[in-house]
Design a protein around this motif. Sequence first.
Motif, PDB file in Angstrom:
ATOM      1  N   GLU A   1       0.992  -1.712  -0.061  1.00 58.66           N
ATOM      2  CA  GLU A   1      -0.053   0.183   0.164  1.00 58.66           C
ATOM      3  C   GLU A   1       0.999   0.773   0.288  1.00 58.66           C
ATOM      4  N   ASP A   2       2.270   0.965   0.552  1.00 59.79           N
ATOM      5  CA  ASP A   2       3.145   2.467   0.524  1.00 59.79           C
ATOM      6  C   ASP A   2       3.700   2.593  -0.630  1.00 59.79           C
ATOM      7  N   ALA A   3       3.746   1.563  -1.726  1.00 58.57           N
ATOM      8  CA  ALA A   3       4.202   1.138  -2.539  1.00 58.57           C
ATOM      9  C   ALA A   3       4.165   2.823  -3.706  1.00 58.57           C
ATOM     10  N   VAL A   4       5.221   3.282  -4.060  1.00 59.65           N
ATOM     11  CA  VAL A   4       4.796   4.369  -5.289  1.00 59.65           C
ATOM     12  C   VAL A   4       3.995   4.326  -6.797  1.00 59.65           C
ATOM     13  N   ILE A   5       3.552   4.873  -6.782  1.00 64.08           N
ATOM     14  CA  ILE A   5       2.683   3.957  -8.717  1.00 64.08           C
ATOM     15  C   ILE A   5       4.285   4.023  -9.647  1.00 64.08           C
ATOM     16  N   GLY A   6       4.732   5.309  -9.438  1.00 65.19           N
ATOM     17  CA  GLY A   6       6.016   5.596 -10.641  1.00 65.19           C
ATOM     18  C   GLY A   6       7.256   4.365 -10.768  1.00 65.19           C
ATOM     19  N   ASP A   7       7.129   3.804  -8.624  1.00 61.47           N
ATOM     20  CA  ASP A   7       8.241   2.648  -9.081  1.00 61.47           C
ATOM     21  C   ASP A   7       7.922   1.092  -9.551  1.00 61.47           C
ATOM     22  N   ILE A   8       6.425   1.456  -9.635  1.00 60.11           N
ATOM     23  CA  ILE A   8       5.759  -0.091  -9.738  1.00 60.11           C
ATOM     24  C   ILE A   8       4.770   0.019 -11.248  1.00 60.11           C
ATOM     25  N   MET A   9       4.978   0.743 -12.208  1.00 64.35           N
ATOM     26  CA  MET A   9       4.135   0.855 -12.914  1.00 64.35           C
ATOM     27  C   MET A   9       5.078   0.531 -14.630  1.00 64.35           C
ATOM     28  N   GLU A  10       4.366   0.110 -15.503  1.00 63.13           N
ATOM     29  CA  GLU A  10       5.087  -0.535 -16.936  1.00 63.13           C
ATOM     30  C   GLU A  10       5.049   1.213 -17.266  1.00 63.13           C
ATOM     31  N   ARG A  11       6.176   1.395 -17.768  1.00 63.93           N
ATOM     32  CA  ARG A  11       6.694   2.234 -18.565  1.00 63.93           C
ATOM     33  C   ARG A  11       6.231   2.194 -20.279  1.00 63.93           C
ATOM     34  N   ASN A  12       7.013   1.022 -20.203  1.00 58.80           N
ATOM     35  CA  ASN A  12       7.257   0.523 -21.875  1.00 58.80           C
ATOM     36  C   ASN A  12       5.612   0.528 -22.767  1.00 58.80           C
ATOM     37  N   VAL A  13       4.609   1.963 -22.666  1.00 54.96           N
ATOM     38  CA  VAL A  13       3.263   1.768 -23.326  1.00 54.96           C
ATOM     39  C   VAL A  13       3.198   1.376 -24.172  1.00 54.96           C
ATOM     40  N   ILE A  14       2.691   0.670 -25.997  1.00 58.92           N
ATOM     41  CA  ILE A  14       1.326   0.561 -26.110  1.00 58.92           C
ATOM     42  C   ILE A  14       0.381   1.945 -26.443  1.00 58.92           C
ATOM     43  N   ALA A  15       0.802   2.362 -27.376  1.00 60.67           N
ATOM     44  CA  ALA A  15      -0.403   3.511 -27.794  1.00 60.67           C
ATOM     45  C   ALA A  15      -0.793   3.937 -29.182  1.00 60.67           C
ATOM     46  N   ALA A  16      -1.718   3.943 -29.965  1.00 62.05           N
ATOM     47  CA  ALA A  16      -2.433   4.799 -30.240  1.00 62.05           C
ATOM     48  C   ALA A  16      -2.701   5.982 -30.672  1.00 62.05           C
ATOM     49  N   HIS A  17      -2.784   6.820 -31.946  1.00 62.30           N
ATOM     50  CA  HIS A  17      -2.478   7.973 -31.902  1.00 62.30           C
ATOM     51  C   HIS A  17      -4.062   8.461 -32.560  1.00 62.30           C
ATOM     52  N   THR A  18      -4.522   9.760 -32.003  1.00 58.24           N
ATOM     53  CA  THR A  18      -5.619   9.747 -32.968  1.00 58.24           C
ATOM     54  C   THR A  18      -6.171   9.537 -34.012  1.00 58.24           C
ATOM     55  N   SER A  19      -4.975  10.552 -35.112  1.00 56.69           N
ATOM     56  CA  SER A  19      -5.414   9.967 -36.391  1.00 56.69           C
ATOM     57  C   SER A  19      -5.257   8.874 -36.771  1.00 56.69           C
ATOM     58  N   ASP A  20      -4.780   7.236 -35.676  1.00 60.55           N
ATOM     59  CA  ASP A  20      -4.212   6.275 -36.683  1.00 60.55           C
ATOM     60  C   ASP A  20      -5.696   5.735 -36.674  1.00 60.55           C
ATOM     61  N   ASP A  21      -5.801   4.916 -38.377  1.00 60.02           N
ATOM     62  CA  ASP A  21      -7.026   4.442 -38.650  1.00 60.02           C
ATOM     63  C   ASP A  21      -7.105   3.721 -37.670  1.00 60.02           C
ATOM     64  N   GLN A  22      -8.907   3.285 -37.848  1.00 61.64           N
ATOM     65  CA  GLN A  22      -9.759   2.225 -36.815  1.00 61.64           C
ATOM     66  C   GLN A  22      -8.922   0.573 -37.245  1.00 61.64           C
ATOM     67  N   GLU A  23      -8.600   0.134 -38.318  1.00 61.24           N
ATOM     68  CA  GLU A  23      -8.148  -0.899 -37.880  1.00 61.24           C
ATOM     69  C   GLU A  23      -7.163  -1.985 -37.847  1.00 61.24           C
ATOM     70  N   GLU A  24      -5.843  -0.601 -37.323  1.00 61.53           N
ATOM     71  CA  GLU A  24      -4.775  -0.657 -37.005  1.00 61.53           C
ATOM     72  C   GLU A  24      -4.725  -0.298 -35.435  1.00 61.53           C
ATOM     73  N   VAL A  25      -5.815   0.139 -34.725  1.00 58.40           N
ATOM     74  CA  VAL A  25      -5.907   0.220 -33.486  1.00 58.40           C
ATOM     75  C   VAL A  25      -5.903  -1.439 -33.387  1.00 58.40           C
ATOM     76  N   ALA A  26      -7.623  -1.907 -34.009  1.00 55.58           N
ATOM     77  CA  ALA A  26      -7.911  -3.058 -33.837  1.00 55.58           C
ATOM     78  C   ALA A  26      -7.168  -4.121 -33.425  1.00 55.58           C
ATOM     79  N   ALA A  27      -5.904  -4.437 -34.623  1.00 54.45           N
ATOM     80  CA  ALA A  27      -4.908  -4.712 -34.849  1.00 54.45           C
ATOM     81  C   ALA A  27      -3.721  -5.257 -33.756  1.00 54.45           C
ATOM     82  N   LEU A  28      -3.746  -3.495 -33.015  1.00 50.39           N
ATOM     83  CA  LEU A  28      -2.630  -3.275 -32.110  1.00 50.39           C
ATOM     84  C   LEU A  28      -3.084  -4.106 -31.001  1.00 50.39           C
ATOM     85  N   LEU A  29      -4.526  -4.042 -30.343  1.00 52.06           N
ATOM     86  CA  LEU A  29      -5.695  -4.486 -29.916  1.00 52.06           C
ATOM     87  C   LEU A  29      -5.223  -6.336 -29.489  1.00 52.06           C
ATOM     88  N   SER A  30      -5.329  -7.042 -30.851  1.00 50.61           N
ATOM     89  CA  SER A  30      -5.663  -8.268 -30.919  1.00 50.61           C
ATOM     90  C   SER A  30      -4.440  -8.826 -31.198  1.00 50.61           C
TER      91      SER A  30
END
Length: 447
Positions: free
Chosen positions: A191-220
């Motif tokens: 409970e006393d752990a800091v979020i910044g110490d335990i979070m995953e920093r290598n985040v996979i993200a999409a851009h608002t302009s990305d095609d929805q089919e590319e987003v679906a492929a990333l999630l899959s």
Amino acid sequence: MAINDLRDLERLIAERDFKSVKAEISVLQDADIAAFMEELQREHVVMVFRSLPKDRAAEIFSYLSSDMQQYIVQAITDQEVGSIVNELFVDDAADFLEEMPANVVKRVLKNASPDVRELINQFLKYRPHSAGSIMTAEFVDLRKTMLVSEAFQRIRRTALDKETVYTCYVIDANRRLEGVITVRELFLADEDAVIGDIMERNVIAAHTSDDQEEVAALLSRYNFISLPVVDDEQRLVGIVTFDDVMEVIHQEATEDFQKMAAMTPSEKPYLKTSIFSLAKNRIVWLLVLMISAMITGSILGKYEAAFVSLPILVTFIPMLTDTGGNAGSQSSTLVIRGMALNELGTKDVGRILRKELGVGALVGVALSAANFLRLILMYPGEYYTALAVSLALLATVILAATIGSMLPLAARALKADPAIMAAPVVTTLVDACSLIIYFKIVELLLL
């Protein structure tokens, strides 16, 4: 829902027994209620909608078709419209308004709360079929300086209005995405752990302009439940959830099927599409294919002398063209599907070509051998004719497999949809090539 349940509900609705209708509906699933409402007579729809539990009405509304949503909005009061739009998740509200005429959009936005109206307007600015247009703004965000105990307090305080709480996103003071952490990881942490110490920093993200089919492929590809969406400044503006992607996959698959059948894609269900629209969607490609088929006719006219000398040659043309068309369609279907799943790309052209040449050769030899035996049994003594037709069949199958696999790749290289290079286009091209091959072989062996 069982048939008996439907009949009981329809009877209660006809008797205008509102209390019983409300009790019966309350135990059903949201999707089942929406499906039931779609089948009702229009005069009963609003009555059923008003019988819905207040905490479920907006969710059930999101399952309805755009035609039914429009009918309900036009039939209920401004106060009820405001209640619906304020309870809807923002992405569902934006999707709903994209399908509505201007007068309905104006009325809905007028009755929405200022915060909801601002969010909806922001979503409506994104390009259709982009990540921004399908994302939702209801997600849990945390700061990396928070303790785990503070994170749980925030989740409990805000979870009711979020579309998903399993994955939490860590942002800085400027809302830039810095990391991600799941509720499971929070449960297992101190409970006393800091979020910044335990979070995953290598985040996979999409851009608002990305095609929805590319987003679906990333999630899959990564088996995510949700995917963060960032803007040009890497600020977290929303998330795309798995249920949104399921709808995208359904839409894209439907579009590909229609293109592969040489039709202009339609977003409306078949029974709700007018005869004129269905005809318009089909006639363009049929005209193109009809005109292109004239090439086949010109080839036949060029070799008219061969028909006069050996009339039997005409009887083998349908077998050659049909077999070639089917072989080409098989290859194109497999390659198009492979590209849709991101298993194949233009970089694989060499491997695909070698594989299809091998497959075409094996299949062609088997079909040609069977055809040769059939012809010498049907036409005793006509060995050269049987050989000519069988060789033409072998060459046609190999060529069809090659063309069928290469055309979708060529379309992808030209930034076009590979589905447009499916069965009808492949068949037309293979027909012309197979006839040329056939008559060249006939000229060498028989004339």
